[in-house]
Write a protein that holds these residues in place. Structure first.
Motif, short mmCIF file in Angstrom:
data_model
loop_
_atom_site.label_atom_id
_atom_site.label_comp_id
_atom_site.label_asym_id
_atom_site.label_seq_id
_atom_site.Cartn_x
_atom_site.Cartn_y
_atom_site.Cartn_z
N GLU A 24 0.94 -1.35 -0.04
CA GLU A 24 -0.16 0.02 0.08
C GLU A 24 0.81 1.40 -0.06
OE1 GLU A 24 -2.84 1.98 3.17
OE2 GLU A 24 -3.68 0.06 2.12
N ILE A 25 0.67 2.04 -0.85
CA ILE A 25 1.35 3.53 -1.11
C ILE A 25 0.45 4.29 -0.79
CG2 ILE A 25 2.80 4.72 -2.64
CD1 ILE A 25 3.18 2.16 -4.25
N VAL A 84 -4.27 10.00 -1.74
CA VAL A 84 -4.52 8.93 -2.54
C VAL A 84 -3.73 7.61 -1.90
CG1 VAL A 84 -3.93 8.08 -4.80
CG2 VAL A 84 -4.20 10.55 -4.64
N THR A 85 -4.56 6.63 -2.08
CA THR A 85 -4.09 5.35 -1.59
C THR A 85 -3.91 4.39 -2.78
OG1 THR A 85 -5.42 5.50 0.55
CG2 THR A 85 -4.74 3.28 -0.28
N CYS A 86 -2.82 3.82 -3.01
CA CYS A 86 -2.59 3.04 -4.06
C CYS A 86 -2.14 1.31 -3.69
CB CYS A 86 -1.43 3.35 -4.83
SG CYS A 86 -2.03 5.15 -5.66
N LEU A 87 -2.71 0.66 -4.50
CA LEU A 87 -2.15 -0.86 -4.05
C LEU A 87 -1.26 -1.25 -5.23
CD1 LEU A 87 -2.51 -3.14 -2.05
CD2 LEU A 87 -4.39 -4.03 -3.46
N GLY A 88 0.19 -1.64 -4.90
CA GLY A 88 1.01 -1.83 -5.72
C GLY A 88 0.75 -3.34 -6.39
N GLU A 89 0.68 -3.68 -7.60
CA GLU A 89 0.65 -5.05 -8.21
C GLU A 89 1.96 -5.27 -9.09
OE1 GLU A 89 -3.04 -5.70 -10.21
OE2 GLU A 89 -4.26 -4.62 -8.24
N GLY A 90 2.97 -4.73 -8.71
CA GLY A 90 4.26 -5.30 -9.45
C GLY A 90 5.24 -3.68 -9.98
#
Length: 177
Positions: A24-25, A84-90
């Motif tokens: 999570e970023i 902003v909340t981001c979920l890393g996927e690679g």
């Protein structure tokens, strides 16, 4: 012996890659373009979408307009100064984190495609179909697909997010090679 070493290397790489996926970023972001964000020096690429390049021009009602800048403006509006909340996927081949992001309880990747300011790039096909049928954003006129535009005008050559290219980029990032 060689098989054991190979298994150990693969296990090590898998463990390290897991650290980057699902990470999570969160924070205040800077909009780089219609499908890219930055938090400090960290670059984030919205996964599953492709937006026009900043310099890209499209046509609507017989007139040229800057669809790349319009995409940036729309993404900025979706974020509107919010966290902003981001979920890393690679990681992509350029070392950018591939992410799915939200702001104000809205999926930014999906919202860009649904509003017609980005095209589906492996995901969000239903949203692109809806935008196309409603003729919103890019679909209200004529445009070159961003990937085609980059091929003609220069720019990053991107493959669909994921696969061996992303795996190689992740390994390079982890090992520093």
């Amino acid at each position: 012996m060689a098989a054991t070493a190979l298994i150990a290397v693969v296990a090590f790489a898998a463990a390290k890659l897991e650290r980057f996926s699902a990470e999570e970023i969160t924070g205040q972001v800077r909009v780089v373009d219609g499908d890219s964000l930055a938090i400090g020096e960290r670059r984030l690429r919205l996964k599953g979408i492709d937006a026009p390049e900043l310099e890209q021009r499209c046509r609507r009602d017989g007139l040229a307009y800057s669809c790349g800048l319009e995409a940036v403006s729309h993404l900025r509006g979706l974020i509107a100064g919010s966290q902003v909340t981001c979920l890393g996927e690679g990681i992509d081949r350029y070392g950018r984190d591939l992410v799915r992001c939200s702001a104000n309880s809205r999926d930014l990747n999906q919202a860009m495609v649904r509003a017609g300011h980005a095209v589906a790039y492996g995901d969000y096909l239903q949203d692109e179909t809806a935008a196309r049928s409603e003729q919103v954003g890019l679909w209200a006129g004529e445009f070159d697909m961003p990937q085609q535009w980059r091929a003609v005008h220069g720019g990053l050559v991107e493959n669909l997010h994921g696969g061996w290219t992303a795996l190689r980029a992740s390994i390079r990032r982890l090992t520093g090679v």
